[in-house]
Scaffold this motif. Sequence first.
Motif, short mmCIF file in Angstrom:
data_model
loop_
_atom_site.label_atom_id
_atom_site.label_comp_id
_atom_site.label_asym_id
_atom_site.label_seq_id
_atom_site.Cartn_x
_atom_site.Cartn_y
_atom_site.Cartn_z
N THR A 18 0.81 -1.22 0.00
CA THR A 18 0.00 0.00 0.00
C THR A 18 0.85 1.27 0.00
O THR A 18 0.76 2.10 0.89
N ASN B 113 -4.48 3.08 7.12
CA ASN B 113 -4.42 1.73 6.57
C ASN B 113 -3.26 0.92 7.12
O ASN B 113 -2.56 0.22 6.40
N LYS C 22 -3.29 -2.69 6.41
CA LYS C 22 -2.95 -3.15 5.05
C LYS C 22 -1.48 -2.90 4.73
O LYS C 22 -1.04 -3.13 3.61
#
Lengths: 131, 214
Positions: free
Chosen positions: B110, B196, B199
């Motif tokens: 990511t 995030n 992730k």
Amino acid sequence: MASAAGPAVQNPVRSIIYPVGVEVDLSLIDASGERDYFLTHPFQSSMQDLLIGALATVDAPTGFKVQLITNDGFEVTELTEPETVTRFPVEPSSLRLPATLGGAPLFLRVFSPTTAQIVYVTAHMMSNEVV
Amino acid sequence: MGFFDSAITWVANTIFGGAANSAAQQAVTETAQDLAQEEVVKWVQDMLTEPPPDELDPYEGAGFTPVRSGWPVQFSVEAVGAPGAPPAGTFFVGHLPVCLFDSLRMTMTTPSVEDDARQESGALARVVQRDADGRTRFISGLEVGYAEDGTLVRQDLRLPARSPLVAEEQYGGEIQPSLPTFIVVAPYGTWAGVPNVDKTNVQVTLTILCQTLT
């Protein structure tokens, strides 16, 4: 001038030893007292050594044994007899487990009571150069 | 005439007087001067092309023999982020045989540099061993100092959070055979402003060079 026998013949196939390590958490072994840990899919390899140790030298729990097996999903084959280990030293103890390896998935079967102990096991595999 | 030729001519003229010599002197010394001038030219050429021995780069001198060779064997691990918990972990790679450290490489999923523009948080990776005295032996990275117990501390490999780059460390120390060896991944910084997190996973690959059996 070269002799009639020619130059000395050297082994044309080179080989290396490479490690396959697995972390064995004895606290995850259930009431059955055994658990299999995947090592590798041997490819034209042989096992030279099996090293067993821990981060601090401790006695192994009573009944601790290791065994090499293969399990291809259909059949479990025992390659060696269960071998008793009594200590987990920092500088690992060495087990010579002679076994004929095919291409089937190779596992380490561990027999142990459930114990809060992590054991580090490394298979030293020998692989030949593909020529 | 290039700089090199000019330099040779200047040195030769400085030593032998060049045009400042009288015709008589020149007639007497012409043959000797021609011979000597050739030696000077050679000397200057040597001086310009070969640095004095004490200025030789020790890593490029004739005595330097690279020893980092062998068959590469790689170990790859991934530290997985979870909500509120940046990626971290200690991964056992094995009791290594006789081998050399080659490199440690790290990437992240990511990627977005905009999320952490100031790059105050990120992940670090290092390769360590545990010796028989219970001390940590640092393997990867440049030496940066000593801990209180005398342990030689090495620099971590670092990558800012969600960086799209690849970080690689090619400097490391001796790997002690048969000691348990680990790849350690840990976060640094606060990670409070990094979205995030769950992730954001870190992938680390250790490459060692195994020695051929003879």
